[in-house]
Motif scaffolding. Structure first.
Motif, PDB file in Angstrom:
ATOM      1  N   VAL A  89       0.841  -1.196   0.000  1.00 33.01           N
ATOM      2  CA  VAL A  89       0.000   0.000   0.000  1.00 33.01           C
ATOM      3  C   VAL A  89       0.880   1.252   0.000  1.00 33.01           C
ATOM      4  O   VAL A  89       1.661   1.465   0.932  1.00 33.01           O
ATOM      5  CB  VAL A  89      -0.929   0.018   1.241  1.00 33.01           C
ATOM      6  N   VAL A  96       1.664   4.853   0.807  1.00 28.13           N
ATOM      7  CA  VAL A  96       1.133   5.772   1.812  1.00 28.13           C
ATOM      8  C   VAL A  96       1.670   7.193   1.670  1.00 28.13           C
ATOM      9  O   VAL A  96       1.029   8.142   2.124  1.00 28.13           O
ATOM     10  CB  VAL A  96       1.352   5.250   3.252  1.00 28.13           C
ATOM     11  N   GLU A 108       0.509   7.110  10.313  1.00 27.14           N
ATOM     12  CA  GLU A 108       0.085   6.209   9.239  1.00 27.14           C
ATOM     13  C   GLU A 108       0.353   4.749   9.597  1.00 27.14           C
ATOM     14  O   GLU A 108      -0.462   3.874   9.311  1.00 27.14           O
ATOM     15  CB  GLU A 108       0.776   6.566   7.922  1.00 27.14           C
ATOM     16  N   SER A 130      -2.202   3.538  12.188  1.00 27.58           N
ATOM     17  CA  SER A 130      -3.485   3.347  11.515  1.00 27.58           C
ATOM     18  C   SER A 130      -3.459   2.093  10.640  1.00 27.58           C
ATOM     19  O   SER A 130      -4.396   1.291  10.649  1.00 27.58           O
ATOM     20  CB  SER A 130      -3.799   4.586  10.671  1.00 27.58           C
ATOM     21  N   TYR A 131      -2.377   1.914   9.904  1.00 35.96           N
ATOM     22  CA  TYR A 131      -2.249   0.753   9.024  1.00 35.96           C
ATOM     23  C   TYR A 131      -2.261  -0.548   9.821  1.00 35.96           C
ATOM     24  O   TYR A 131      -2.961  -1.501   9.466  1.00 35.96           O
ATOM     25  CB  TYR A 131      -0.962   0.862   8.201  1.00 35.96           C
ATOM     26  N   LYS A 157      -4.879  -4.076  10.044  1.00 38.09           N
ATOM     27  CA  LYS A 157      -4.387  -5.380   9.556  1.00 38.09           C
ATOM     28  C   LYS A 157      -5.102  -6.525  10.215  1.00 38.09           C
ATOM     29  O   LYS A 157      -5.428  -6.535  11.335  1.00 38.09           O
ATOM     30  CB  LYS A 157      -2.885  -5.513   9.822  1.00 38.09           C
TER      31      LYS A 157
END
Length: 86
Positions: free
Chosen positions: A62, A64, A78, A81-82, A86
């Protein structure tokens, strides 16, 4: 064997902006204390498959960040949040 939670790719040819992005990612990972494999992608053809503008950062597959030097705080936000998603 250490389980890698996330593979972080830094896309750039070695310019100062790309190097700063790499350092910021390293610091963010250290500050969060997460397991991550940080990979520098410097091959122009491979970079072109992922991003249009460097520096770029991807978590796993991904994208970002692209075309800017993200701050350590931005990367941490980030990443948190990622990983929560998951």
């Amino acid at each position: 064997m250490v389980r890698v939670m996330v593979v972080i790719r830094i896309f750039g040819t070695g310019c100062p902006k790309c190097n700063q992005t790499y350092e910021n990612v390293k610091k963010a990972v250290e500050e969060l204390g997460i397991d991550a494999e940080i990979v520098k992608v410097t091959d122009v053809n491979e970079i072109a498959e992922w991003v249009f503008v460097t520096p770029g950062v991807a978590f796993d597959d991904v994208i970002v960040f692209e075309g800017k030097i993200p701050s350590v705080e931005e990367i941490k936000e980030e990443l948190k949040s990622y990983l929560e998603g998951k």
